[in-house]
Scaffold this active site. Structure first.
Site, PDB file in Angstrom:
ATOM      1  N   VAL A 128      59.650  25.235   2.481  1.00 40.79           N
ATOM      2  CA  VAL A 128      60.147  26.377   3.258  1.00 40.79           C
ATOM      3  C   VAL A 128      59.932  26.142   4.754  1.00 40.79           C
ATOM      4  O   VAL A 128      60.833  26.362   5.574  1.00 40.79           O
ATOM      5  CB  VAL A 128      59.453  27.678   2.811  1.00 40.79           C
ATOM      6  CG1 VAL A 128      59.985  28.863   3.603  1.00 40.79           C
ATOM      7  CG2 VAL A 128      59.660  27.911   1.323  1.00 40.79           C
ATOM      8  N   TYR A 129      58.752  25.699   5.114  1.00 37.87           N
ATOM      9  CA  TYR A 129      58.443  25.433   6.515  1.00 37.87           C
ATOM     10  C   TYR A 129      59.371  24.365   7.088  1.00 37.87           C
ATOM     11  O   TYR A 129      59.913  24.523   8.187  1.00 37.87           O
ATOM     12  CB  TYR A 129      56.983  25.011   6.646  1.00 37.87           C
ATOM     13  CG  TYR A 129      56.515  24.754   8.055  1.00 37.87           C
ATOM     14  CD1 TYR A 129      56.299  25.809   8.933  1.00 37.87           C
ATOM     15  CD2 TYR A 129      56.271  23.457   8.494  1.00 37.87           C
ATOM     16  CE1 TYR A 129      55.864  25.583  10.223  1.00 37.87           C
ATOM     17  CE2 TYR A 129      55.827  23.213   9.789  1.00 37.87           C
ATOM     18  CZ  TYR A 129      55.629  24.278  10.656  1.00 37.87           C
ATOM     19  OH  TYR A 129      55.191  24.042  11.930  1.00 37.87           O
ATOM     20  N   SER A 130      59.552  23.272   6.341  1.00 39.22           N
ATOM     21  CA  SER A 130      60.446  22.213   6.803  1.00 39.22           C
ATOM     22  C   SER A 130      61.848  22.748   7.036  1.00 39.22           C
ATOM     23  O   SER A 130      62.496  22.415   8.033  1.00 39.22           O
ATOM     24  CB  SER A 130      60.498  21.061   5.790  1.00 39.22           C
ATOM     25  OG  SER A 130      59.320  20.293   5.809  1.00 39.22           O
ATOM     26  N   SER A 174      62.733  25.719   7.892  1.00 42.16           N
ATOM     27  CA  SER A 174      62.774  26.518   9.118  1.00 42.16           C
ATOM     28  C   SER A 174      62.808  25.625  10.352  1.00 42.16           C
ATOM     29  O   SER A 174      63.509  25.922  11.332  1.00 42.16           O
ATOM     30  CB  SER A 174      61.578  27.472   9.170  1.00 42.16           C
ATOM     31  OG  SER A 174      60.365  26.811   9.479  1.00 42.16           O
ATOM     32  N   LYS A 175      62.079  24.532  10.322  1.00 46.66           N
ATOM     33  CA  LYS A 175      62.020  23.663  11.492  1.00 46.66           C
ATOM     34  C   LYS A 175      63.255  22.771  11.604  1.00 46.66           C
ATOM     35  O   LYS A 175      63.662  22.412  12.715  1.00 46.66           O
ATOM     36  CB  LYS A 175      60.736  22.833  11.468  1.00 46.66           C
ATOM     37  CG  LYS A 175      59.464  23.677  11.622  1.00 46.66           C
ATOM     38  CD  LYS A 175      59.478  24.495  12.918  1.00 46.66           C
ATOM     39  CE  LYS A 175      58.177  25.247  13.149  1.00 46.66           C
ATOM     40  NZ  LYS A 175      58.191  26.015  14.405  1.00 46.66           N
TER      41      LYS A 175
END
Length: 242
Positions: A152-154, A156-157
């Site tokens: 999920v974080y990846s 977003s980035k």
């Protein structure tokens, strides 16, 4: 870095801790007046006490749409201008997707993606009108490499990497530089959400940086001649295995 930013007004989101705090401190040391945007009033007031009147606390909850929309007007009211904007505030979710909480996903995407886009959208016309400015965004190495434990974080980035590179092309003809800094692991509150085993290994191998090291990269970007744009800096601990 003494006085390299003298006469400039900067604003940093998430300025109360971690990379945001280090970024604000570096700009203050370089002579800028810095608006410290954070929902943690005590944290920004502590910076004010340390640096004096050039450090200007501004308490805003960026996840509240109405509060978020007041960002630029409040910056201009508090500091009288804006030359540098560092969109730094963000959150983190690690681990397997099946273990993630939907509400936490919504919050992270809102802060890491939507809020950044809205903040840049709001400050960009001011910089275009004055014919100059710098917009910096805190991204991540996860925005360039699909880190397996950060689905999920990846995502977003990766979205922010695309956003920065497209807006940069739109803004450069107006004298506004747009770029991002993409760190690997940094010793900040975000690491509290790292999978415990990954954090243990990173600590043991020395694969974690300090926020001040990211601030140095940001200062390098800001202090290039105006005909030079550093569009993205990927900065990693030497021992980080990606």
């Amino acid at each position: 870095m003494a006085e390299e930013l003298a006469g400039k007004v900067a604003a940093v989101t998430g300025a109360g801790s971690g990379i945001g705090r280090a970024s604000a401190q570096a700009m203050l040391a370089a002579g800028a007046r810095v608006v410290l945007v954070d929902r943690d009033e005590a944290a920004t007031n502590a910076i004010r006490e340390q640096y004096g009147e050039n450090a200007i606390p501004l308490t805003i909850d960026l996840l509240d749409p109405q509060d978020c929309a007041t960002l630029l007007p409040k910056i201009l009211e508090a500091a009288g201008g804006l030359d540098i904007f560092h969109a730094n505030a963000g959150s983190y979710i690690g681990g397997d997707l099946v273990d993630a909480d939907n509400a936490a996903i919504d919050r992270m995407i809102s802060l890491n993606v939507s809020t950044v886009m809205k903040n840049v959208h709001d400050v960009l016309p001011h910089m275009i009108e004055q014919g100059a400015g710098d917009i910096l965004v805190t991204s991540s190495v996860a925005g360039h490499y699909p880190v397996p434990w950060e689905s999920v974080y990846s995502a977003s980035k990766w979205a922010i990497t695309s956003f920065v590179q497209t807006v940069r092309r739109q803004a450069n003809k107006h004298g506004v530089r747009v770029g991002s800094v993409s760190p690997g692991p940094v010793n900040s509150a975000l690491l509290a959400d790292w999978p415990e085993e990954n954090l243990r290994k990173a600590v043991e191998s020395g694969s974690i940086m300090e926020p001040a090291e990211i601030a140095e990269a940001l200062m390098f970007m800001l202090t290039r001649p105006r005909n030079v744009t550093v569009r993205d800096v990927v900065i990693l601990p030497t021992n980080f295995d990606i």
